[in-house]
Design an enzyme around this catalytic site. Structure first.
Site, PDB file in Angstrom:
ATOM      1  N   GLU A 226       0.881  -1.169   0.000  1.00  0.00           N
ATOM      2  CA  GLU A 226       0.000   0.000   0.000  1.00  0.00           C
ATOM      3  C   GLU A 226       0.913   1.213   0.000  1.00  0.00           C
ATOM      4  OE1 GLU A 226      -2.432   2.714   2.957  1.00  0.00           O
ATOM      5  OE2 GLU A 226      -2.734   0.579   3.363  1.00  0.00           O
ATOM      6  N   CYS A 263      -3.434   7.726   5.363  1.00  0.00           N
ATOM      7  CA  CYS A 263      -3.285   7.374   3.954  1.00  0.00           C
ATOM      8  C   CYS A 263      -4.535   7.693   3.150  1.00  0.00           C
ATOM      9  CB  CYS A 263      -2.933   5.894   3.813  1.00  0.00           C
ATOM     10  SG  CYS A 263      -4.058   4.781   4.679  1.00  0.00           S
TER      11      CYS A 263
END
Length: 480
Positions: A226, A263
């Site tokens: 990620e 994020c």
């Protein structure tokens, strides 16, 4: 502290020895190991949170909540193990009358083997040593070796000690869990012959380097990273007219949450030209607070990222948040859709910290042209009203993100069965999720058994076990 090559070899050998035991473990046993780990972390929260706060400066309330999220993830995966559908059990009975004759085939997913997990800096519990990657890898039936993040080394060591002790006390085999430290050890870990898959949360540069190492092995392995995400938001004219002040407050609260270090932070927001939304944001951002950033490297990168945005001739600073003597001050910049379309690499680069970019658009054609150059993201958000025709806009957002929101703001990720936390590159290196029940799929591989004697089949593929588990037989879904 750096883990030596000899120590890594020892951890890897122990993990390899433990892997068959994890793979063959029955659901009640494996679920019990996960719950034991969750219980141990909950019991140690009052010890762990002060260490985490000292190293990350995220604050005790946030960190206590993160411990609860972490242990909740472990318990969710215990229920995933017990429910059993993650095995994807499929049986095709033999048919000697078919042309050609068909053998009996039984298929399932099994653990890949020892998994490397690279801890993240911004969630020192939930995406770190015992976070979602570790929980899903263990639930899939794999030992785990974690590479500690340099931003919270003491917390990583103590959490790992608790994990090793809890798993051992619950009866898990030696080698179920280990921790390594240091960049060289991390590089060696992803290349070690014993490691069969890796999970990572971090920067595009760091993740790409590890992805290339994993792919460049003599025996390439899956690397589930990620990485970067700008998380586009689109506001329609009708939405701004109906609730512009509310949307402005929500945006400012979201992009400054955790000092902009989520994020899922909304990093680029498409706003209708002449709608007054910029004024609404300017009116509330001045009272917004930033805060200390996680590491010296992140702290140093924030002003340079802002400077790069400001250097573009089409950008301007709309407003700043409250002054701070300890950390990053929030900032909102503006530009236009034509500039984004022309220079996406410069204007849509992720800046980690409390900053967002408002992009003015004059009509759907300009909006859609800009959306087509937005990089892959974890989330996309659409604020529209009932009568808005947003079909094309929605299609463009779906192409660029793994989760599409129609209310609220993207910061905050529910840990559920249906969650999707992943998207097209550079959000992730795959299409899988790193949050939620289906995160387990990353660390499983399919195996089919042809004409196998029942006694040699994995227990869950035997007929007596199938009566209690969801499976598909001869193409028909069978539920217990």
């Amino acid at each position: 502290m750096t883990t030596t090559a000899a120590e890594l070899d020892r951890f890897a050998a122990a993990a390899s020895a433990a892997a068959p035991i994890w793979r063959a473990s029955a659901a009640p046993e494996r679920a019990g190991w996960l719950r034991a780990l969750a219980d141990a972390l909950d019991a140690a929260a009052d010890e762990l949170v002060p260490i985490a706060d000292r190293e990350t400066r995220l604050g005790a309330p946030r960190l206590h909540g993160e411990v609860a999220r972490t242990t909740g993830q472990l318990r969710l995966f215990a229920t995933v193990v017990e429910e059993g559908s993650f095995h994807e059990l499929i049986v095709d009975d033999a048919d000697p009358q078919a042309s050609p004759p068909r053998p009996e085939l039984r298929r399932m997913l099994v653990g890949v083997g020892p998994v490397a997990v690279f801890a993240a800096s911004n969630f020192p519990f939930a995406f770190s040593v015992c976070g979602g990657d570790t929980a899903s890898a263990l639930a899939a039936g794999n030992p785990v070796i974690v590479k500690a993040h340099s931003g919270h080394p003491e917390l990583s060591r103590r959490t790992a000690e608790i994990a090793v002790a809890a798993l051992a006390a619950a009866g898990a085999p030696a080698g179920s869990f280990a921790l390594v430290e240091g960049r060289e050890a991390g590089n060696a870990l992803v290349q070690h012959a014993a490691i069969r898959a890796a999970g990572f949360t971090g920067s595009v540069a760091g993740g790409r380097a590890l992805f290339d190492l994993a792919s460049g092995r003599p025996d390439p392995i899956p690397f589930y990273g990620e990485l970067g995400s700008v998380n586009p938001v689109v506001l329609t004219p009708a939405a701004v007219a109906a609730r512009g002040a509310e949307l402005a407050r929500g945006l400012v609260g979201s992009f400054t949450l955790g000092a902009g270090q989520f994020c899922t932070k909304p990093g680029v927001v498409f706003v209708p030209e002449g709608s007054g939304f910029e004024d609404e944001v300017a009116a509330v951002v001045g009272a917004a607070h930033g805060g200390p950033l996680l590491t010296d490297r992140i702290t140093g990168a924030f002003p340079s990222g802002i400077a790069q945005l400001e250097a573009d001739p089409a950008t301007a600073v709309l407003g700043f948040g409250a002054e701070t003597t300890d950390g990053a001050r929030p900032v909102v910049l503006t530009t236009d859709a034509e500039a984004v379309t022309a220079r996406p690499d410069a204007l849509l680069a992720e800046v980690f910290g409390p900053v967002t970019l408002l992009v003015r658009y004059a009509g759907e054609a300009a909006l859609h042209a800009a959306l087509r150059v937005v990089p892959g993201s974890l989330t996309a958000t659409l604020h529209a009203e009932q009568d808005d025709d947003v079909a094309e806009t929605l299609e463009l957002l779906q192409e660029r993100a793994g989760r599409v929101l129609f209310a609220g703001w993207p910061t905050g990720v529910a840990v559920t069965w249906s969650q999707q936390h992943g998207g097209p590159w550079p959000a992730t290196t795959s299409l899988h999720t790193s949050v939620g029940a289906t995160a387990i799929r990353r660390f499983l591989r399919p195996v089919a058994f042809q004409d196998a004697p029942s006694r040699l089949l994995p227990e869950v593929l035997r007929d007596e076990a199938l009566t209690l588990l969801p499976h598909r037989r001869n193409g028909v879904l069978v539920l217990p």
